[in-house]
Design a protein around this motif. Structure first.
Motif, mmCIF file in Angstrom:
data_model
loop_
_atom_site.group_PDB
_atom_site.id
_atom_site.type_symbol
_atom_site.label_atom_id
_atom_site.label_comp_id
_atom_site.label_asym_id
_atom_site.label_seq_id
_atom_site.Cartn_x
_atom_site.Cartn_y
_atom_site.Cartn_z
ATOM 1 N N TYR A 58 0.342 -1.556 -0.018
ATOM 2 C CA TYR A 58 -0.050 0.196 0.006
ATOM 3 C C TYR A 58 1.164 1.457 -0.114
ATOM 4 N N THR A 59 1.916 1.039 0.959
ATOM 5 C CA THR A 59 2.511 2.357 0.964
ATOM 6 C C THR A 59 3.465 2.458 -0.552
ATOM 7 N N PHE A 60 3.997 1.456 -1.116
ATOM 8 C CA PHE A 60 4.621 1.535 -2.354
ATOM 9 C C PHE A 60 3.855 2.335 -3.394
ATOM 10 N N ALA A 61 2.811 1.549 -3.435
ATOM 11 C CA ALA A 61 1.793 1.934 -4.690
ATOM 12 C C ALA A 61 1.236 3.840 -4.539
ATOM 13 N N GLY A 62 0.710 4.191 -2.972
ATOM 14 C CA GLY A 62 0.943 5.261 -2.493
ATOM 15 C C GLY A 62 2.246 6.137 -3.069
ATOM 16 N N LEU A 63 4.114 5.446 -3.174
ATOM 17 C CA LEU A 63 5.123 6.429 -3.448
ATOM 18 C C LEU A 63 4.947 6.796 -5.191
ATOM 19 N N VAL A 64 4.789 5.511 -6.060
ATOM 20 C CA VAL A 64 4.516 5.580 -7.191
ATOM 21 C C VAL A 64 3.616 6.916 -7.510
ATOM 22 N N THR A 65 2.571 6.555 -6.666
ATOM 23 C CA THR A 65 1.825 7.612 -7.104
ATOM 24 C C THR A 65 2.006 8.946 -7.335
ATOM 25 N N THR A 66 2.915 9.376 -5.614
ATOM 26 C CA THR A 66 3.434 10.858 -5.562
ATOM 27 C C THR A 66 4.239 11.068 -6.547
ATOM 28 N N ALA A 67 5.041 9.430 -6.928
ATOM 29 C CA ALA A 67 6.273 10.277 -8.117
ATOM 30 C C ALA A 67 5.820 10.638 -9.047
ATOM 31 N N GLY A 68 4.465 10.337 -9.459
ATOM 32 C CA GLY A 68 4.221 10.627 -10.993
ATOM 33 C C GLY A 68 4.202 9.424 -11.862
ATOM 34 N N ILE A 69 4.271 8.404 -11.255
ATOM 35 C CA ILE A 69 4.640 7.031 -12.272
ATOM 36 C C ILE A 69 2.867 6.442 -12.477
ATOM 37 N N THR A 70 3.227 6.270 -14.064
ATOM 38 C CA THR A 70 1.733 5.929 -14.069
ATOM 39 C C THR A 70 2.160 4.754 -15.294
ATOM 40 N N ALA A 71 1.527 4.407 -15.193
ATOM 41 C CA ALA A 71 1.565 3.278 -16.421
ATOM 42 C C ALA A 71 1.101 3.277 -17.758
ATOM 43 N N PRO A 72 1.636 2.788 -18.747
ATOM 44 C CA PRO A 72 0.956 2.989 -20.085
ATOM 45 C C PRO A 72 -0.884 2.563 -20.005
ATOM 46 N N PRO A 73 -1.273 2.774 -21.512
ATOM 47 C CA PRO A 73 -2.843 2.052 -21.633
ATOM 48 C C PRO A 73 -2.278 0.297 -21.170
ATOM 49 N N GLY A 74 -3.476 0.448 -20.431
ATOM 50 C CA GLY A 74 -3.039 -1.497 -20.407
ATOM 51 C C GLY A 74 -2.942 -2.020 -19.719
ATOM 52 N N GLN A 75 -1.682 -1.520 -18.682
ATOM 53 C CA GLN A 75 -0.695 -2.149 -18.314
ATOM 54 C C GLN A 75 -1.398 -2.153 -16.791
ATOM 55 N N ARG A 76 -0.621 -2.553 -15.632
ATOM 56 C CA ARG A 76 -0.539 -2.309 -14.515
ATOM 57 C C ARG A 76 0.585 -0.887 -14.171
ATOM 58 N N ALA A 77 -0.037 -0.412 -13.370
ATOM 59 C CA ALA A 77 1.085 -0.124 -12.536
ATOM 60 C C ALA A 77 2.508 -0.419 -11.373
ATOM 61 N N PRO A 78 3.177 0.062 -11.673
ATOM 62 C CA PRO A 78 4.290 -1.040 -11.159
ATOM 63 C C PRO A 78 3.569 -1.476 -9.203
ATOM 64 N N ARG A 79 4.580 -2.470 -8.333
ATOM 65 C CA ARG A 79 4.573 -3.061 -8.237
ATOM 66 C C ARG A 79 5.791 -3.370 -7.129
ATOM 67 N N LEU A 80 5.421 -3.828 -5.768
ATOM 68 C CA LEU A 80 7.261 -3.549 -4.992
ATOM 69 C C LEU A 80 7.234 -5.353 -5.481
ATOM 70 N N HIS A 81 6.314 -5.821 -5.407
ATOM 71 C CA HIS A 81 7.360 -7.509 -5.756
ATOM 72 C C HIS A 81 7.897 -6.991 -7.620
ATOM 73 N N ASP A 82 7.306 -6.186 -8.731
ATOM 74 C CA ASP A 82 8.807 -6.034 -9.788
ATOM 75 C C ASP A 82 9.624 -5.505 -9.469
#
Length: 106
Positions: free
Chosen positions: A79-103
């Motif tokens: 949950y925290t990682f997802a928030g950091l990704v959003t705060t950093a402005g990292i977005t996934a290309p259309p049709g793909q999911r946002a980066p996950r910590l596991h990635d």
């Protein structure tokens, strides 16, 4: 290292003098040793000092702790990682999911 493995690391699993991390009883009951680069060991040393200063009597024997000095929870880290990704402005290309910590394992 898997997310759950990182959450379960104890202080004795992390040997910053030898620059190694021992992951015990992992997937399929196996154990392994991870060798750290000097820069990673230095960062973990700094983290350890900051953790010990913030929590002189930690509530957990885990190496990594939450904001209250307790053990990390893999759900909260995701949950925290997802928030950091959003705060950093990292977005996934259309049709793909946002980066996950596991990635980051790959």
């Amino acid at each position: 290292m898997r997310q759950g493995e990182a959450c379960r690391l104890t202080r004795s699993d992390v040997d910053l003098n030898a620059e190694t991390v021992t992951i015990a009883d992992s997937k399929f009951g196996k154990s392994r040793m991870v060798f750290l680069r000097p820069t990673a060991a230095a960062a973990l040393r700094a983290y350890g000092r900051a953790r010990d200063e913030a929590f002189p009597e930690a509530a957990a024997d885990t190496f990594l702790v939450n904001s209250r000095g307790g053990p990390l929870d893999s759900h909260n880290t995701s949950y925290t990682f997802a928030g950091l990704v959003t705060t950093a402005g990292i977005t996934a290309p259309p049709g793909q999911r946002a980066p996950r910590l596991h990635d980051l394992r790959h």
